[in-house]
Design a protein around this motif. Structure first.
Motif, PDB file in Angstrom:
ATOM      1  N   GLY A 101       0.815  -1.092  -0.309  1.00 42.56           N
ATOM      2  CA  GLY A 101       0.117   0.433  -0.153  1.00 42.56           C
ATOM      3  C   GLY A 101       0.404   1.464   0.139  1.00 42.56           C
ATOM      4  O   GLY A 101       0.724   2.532  -0.674  1.00 42.56           O
ATOM      5  N   GLU A 102       1.667   1.282   0.948  1.00 39.40           N
ATOM      6  CA  GLU A 102       2.532   2.212   0.397  1.00 39.40           C
ATOM      7  C   GLU A 102       2.990   2.667  -0.471  1.00 39.40           C
ATOM      8  O   GLU A 102       3.564   3.991  -1.005  1.00 39.40           O
ATOM      9  CB  GLU A 102       4.185   2.443   1.936  1.00 39.40           C
ATOM     10  CG  GLU A 102       4.785   2.769   2.092  1.00 39.40           C
ATOM     11  CD  GLU A 102       6.108   3.037   2.889  1.00 39.40           C
ATOM     12  OE1 GLU A 102       6.072   4.099   4.165  1.00 39.40           O
ATOM     13  OE2 GLU A 102       6.355   1.653   3.561  1.00 39.40           O
ATOM     14  N   ARG A 103       3.617   1.420  -1.338  1.00 41.51           N
ATOM     15  CA  ARG A 103       4.766   1.468  -2.308  1.00 41.51           C
ATOM     16  C   ARG A 103       2.827   1.830  -3.318  1.00 41.51           C
ATOM     17  O   ARG A 103       3.860   3.245  -4.027  1.00 41.51           O
ATOM     18  CB  ARG A 103       5.151   0.105  -2.877  1.00 41.51           C
ATOM     19  CG  ARG A 103       6.344   0.562  -3.893  1.00 41.51           C
ATOM     20  CD  ARG A 103       6.562  -1.058  -4.339  1.00 41.51           C
ATOM     21  NE  ARG A 103       5.283  -2.304  -5.020  1.00 41.51           N
ATOM     22  CZ  ARG A 103       4.734  -2.290  -5.976  1.00 41.51           C
ATOM     23  NH1 ARG A 103       4.313  -1.192  -7.034  1.00 41.51           N
ATOM     24  NH2 ARG A 103       3.543  -2.849  -6.514  1.00 41.51           N
ATOM     25  N   PHE A 104       2.379   1.201  -3.093  1.00 38.64           N
ATOM     26  CA  PHE A 104       1.148   2.106  -4.954  1.00 38.64           C
ATOM     27  C   PHE A 104       0.756   3.777  -4.485  1.00 38.64           C
ATOM     28  O   PHE A 104       1.306   4.614  -5.062  1.00 38.64           O
ATOM     29  CB  PHE A 104       0.588   1.470  -3.771  1.00 38.64           C
ATOM     30  CG  PHE A 104      -1.420   1.934  -4.371  1.00 38.64           C
ATOM     31  CD1 PHE A 104      -1.827   1.905  -6.219  1.00 38.64           C
ATOM     32  CD2 PHE A 104      -2.454   2.841  -3.928  1.00 38.64           C
ATOM     33  CE1 PHE A 104      -2.737   1.984  -6.335  1.00 38.64           C
ATOM     34  CE2 PHE A 104      -3.040   3.688  -4.558  1.00 38.64           C
ATOM     35  CZ  PHE A 104      -3.370   2.972  -5.550  1.00 38.64           C
ATOM     36  N   ILE A 105       0.913   4.150  -3.038  1.00 39.29           N
ATOM     37  CA  ILE A 105       0.935   5.607  -2.710  1.00 39.29           C
ATOM     38  C   ILE A 105       1.604   5.934  -3.079  1.00 39.29           C
ATOM     39  O   ILE A 105       1.755   7.592  -3.344  1.00 39.29           O
ATOM     40  CB  ILE A 105      -0.039   6.036  -1.020  1.00 39.29           C
ATOM     41  CG1 ILE A 105      -1.562   5.326  -0.832  1.00 39.29           C
ATOM     42  CG2 ILE A 105       0.428   6.957  -0.589  1.00 39.29           C
ATOM     43  CD1 ILE A 105      -2.225   6.321  -2.268  1.00 39.29           C
ATOM     44  N   LYS A 110      -0.336  -3.236  -7.408  1.00 35.46           N
ATOM     45  CA  LYS A 110       1.180  -4.162  -7.452  1.00 35.46           C
ATOM     46  C   LYS A 110       1.300  -3.587  -8.751  1.00 35.46           C
ATOM     47  O   LYS A 110       2.361  -3.260  -8.884  1.00 35.46           O
ATOM     48  CB  LYS A 110       1.131  -5.708  -7.746  1.00 35.46           C
ATOM     49  CG  LYS A 110       0.419  -6.333  -6.384  1.00 35.46           C
ATOM     50  CD  LYS A 110       0.283  -7.824  -7.134  1.00 35.46           C
ATOM     51  CE  LYS A 110       0.016  -9.192  -5.467  1.00 35.46           C
ATOM     52  NZ  LYS A 110       0.864  -9.269  -4.666  1.00 35.46           N
ATOM     53  N   ASN A 111       0.253  -2.669  -9.386  1.00 28.29           N
ATOM     54  CA  ASN A 111       0.746  -2.362 -10.710  1.00 28.29           C
ATOM     55  C   ASN A 111      -0.157  -1.137 -10.808  1.00 28.29           C
ATOM     56  O   ASN A 111      -1.060  -0.771 -11.469  1.00 28.29           O
ATOM     57  CB  ASN A 111       0.189  -2.658 -12.038  1.00 28.29           C
ATOM     58  CG  ASN A 111       0.490  -2.247 -13.236  1.00 28.29           C
ATOM     59  OD1 ASN A 111       0.831  -1.432 -13.406  1.00 28.29           O
ATOM     60  ND2 ASN A 111       0.243  -2.571 -14.275  1.00 28.29           N
ATOM     61  N   PRO A 112       0.659  -0.059  -9.920  1.00 35.30           N
ATOM     62  CA  PRO A 112      -0.212   1.815  -9.717  1.00 35.30           C
ATOM     63  C   PRO A 112      -0.323   2.618 -11.109  1.00 35.30           C
ATOM     64  O   PRO A 112      -1.603   3.127 -11.144  1.00 35.30           O
ATOM     65  CB  PRO A 112       0.410   2.283  -8.434  1.00 35.30           C
ATOM     66  CG  PRO A 112       1.642   2.026  -8.458  1.00 35.30           C
ATOM     67  CD  PRO A 112       1.306   0.021  -8.860  1.00 35.30           C
ATOM     68  N   ASP A 113       0.073   2.245 -12.181  1.00 39.32           N
ATOM     69  CA  ASP A 113      -0.207   2.722 -13.270  1.00 39.32           C
ATOM     70  C   ASP A 113      -1.099   2.365 -14.383  1.00 39.32           C
ATOM     71  O   ASP A 113      -2.118   3.241 -14.340  1.00 39.32           O
ATOM     72  CB  ASP A 113       1.012   2.611 -14.377  1.00 39.32           C
ATOM     73  CG  ASP A 113       2.211   3.100 -14.033  1.00 39.32           C
ATOM     74  OD1 ASP A 113       1.921   4.308 -13.664  1.00 39.32           O
ATOM     75  OD2 ASP A 113       3.451   2.524 -14.336  1.00 39.32           O
ATOM     76  N   ARG A 114      -2.037   0.891 -13.862  1.00 42.95           N
ATOM     77  CA  ARG A 114      -3.301   0.345 -14.097  1.00 42.95           C
ATOM     78  C   ARG A 114      -4.334   1.228 -13.241  1.00 42.95           C
ATOM     79  O   ARG A 114      -5.749   2.314 -14.110  1.00 42.95           O
ATOM     80  CB  ARG A 114      -3.648  -1.203 -14.019  1.00 42.95           C
ATOM     81  CG  ARG A 114      -2.799  -1.439 -14.523  1.00 42.95           C
ATOM     82  CD  ARG A 114      -3.306  -3.234 -14.440  1.00 42.95           C
ATOM     83  NE  ARG A 114      -4.429  -3.583 -14.259  1.00 42.95           N
ATOM     84  CZ  ARG A 114      -4.775  -4.263 -13.141  1.00 42.95           C
ATOM     85  NH1 ARG A 114      -3.390  -5.879 -12.683  1.00 42.95           N
ATOM     86  NH2 ARG A 114      -6.453  -5.235 -12.963  1.00 42.95           N
ATOM     87  N   TRP A 115      -4.044   2.038 -12.355  1.00 45.08           N
ATOM     88  CA  TRP A 115      -4.908   2.469 -11.206  1.00 45.08           C
ATOM     89  C   TRP A 115      -5.050   4.241 -11.474  1.00 45.08           C
ATOM     90  O   TRP A 115      -6.326   4.257 -11.935  1.00 45.08           O
ATOM     91  CB  TRP A 115      -4.602   2.225  -9.380  1.00 45.08           C
ATOM     92  CG  TRP A 115      -6.049   2.987  -9.003  1.00 45.08           C
ATOM     93  CD1 TRP A 115      -6.782   2.164  -8.485  1.00 45.08           C
ATOM     94  CD2 TRP A 115      -5.705   4.595  -8.570  1.00 45.08           C
ATOM     95  NE1 TRP A 115      -7.945   3.174  -7.647  1.00 45.08           N
ATOM     96  CE2 TRP A 115      -6.695   5.080  -7.839  1.00 45.08           C
ATOM     97  CE3 TRP A 115      -5.003   5.725  -8.280  1.00 45.08           C
ATOM     98  CZ2 TRP A 115      -6.907   6.156  -6.824  1.00 45.08           C
ATOM     99  CZ3 TRP A 115      -4.767   7.069  -7.537  1.00 45.08           C
ATOM    100  CH2 TRP A 115      -5.916   6.802  -7.120  1.00 45.08           C
TER     101      TRP A 115
END
Length: 82
Positions: free
Chosen positions: A37-41, A70-75
């Motif tokens: 979650g931290e990596r995502f944010i 796991k792939n924040p660019d998708r979000w």
């Protein structure tokens, strides 16, 4: 059924080592989730800024699924379209 009885007994009667192991696994899983979650944010903030990252809280629909975490660019792509 006999299988259900054994499963229930195993679930309720645990050794101290078994309890410790399960607790440690739970902690490890929570730490892993926290780190993901931290990596995502951090990625979203770096890519789009804090204001965009805060859109995650705007509605339930904005919450990322595990693939997006796991792939924040998708979000980012999905939310940018809304």
């Amino acid at each position: 059924s006999l299988m259900k009885q054994r499963f229930e007994r195993r679930r309720t009667v645990r050794s101290p080592i078994g309890k410790l192991f399960r607790r440690m696994i739970g902690i490890d899983l929570k730490l892993t989730q926290y780190k993901e979650g931290e990596r995502f944010i951090n990625h979203v903030v770096e890519a789009k800024g804090i204001k965009f990252a805060n859109l995650v809280w705007k509605s339930e629909k904005n919450m990322p699924d595990m693939g997006e975490i796991k792939n924040p660019d998708r979000w980012i792509e999905r939310i940018a379209k809304t």
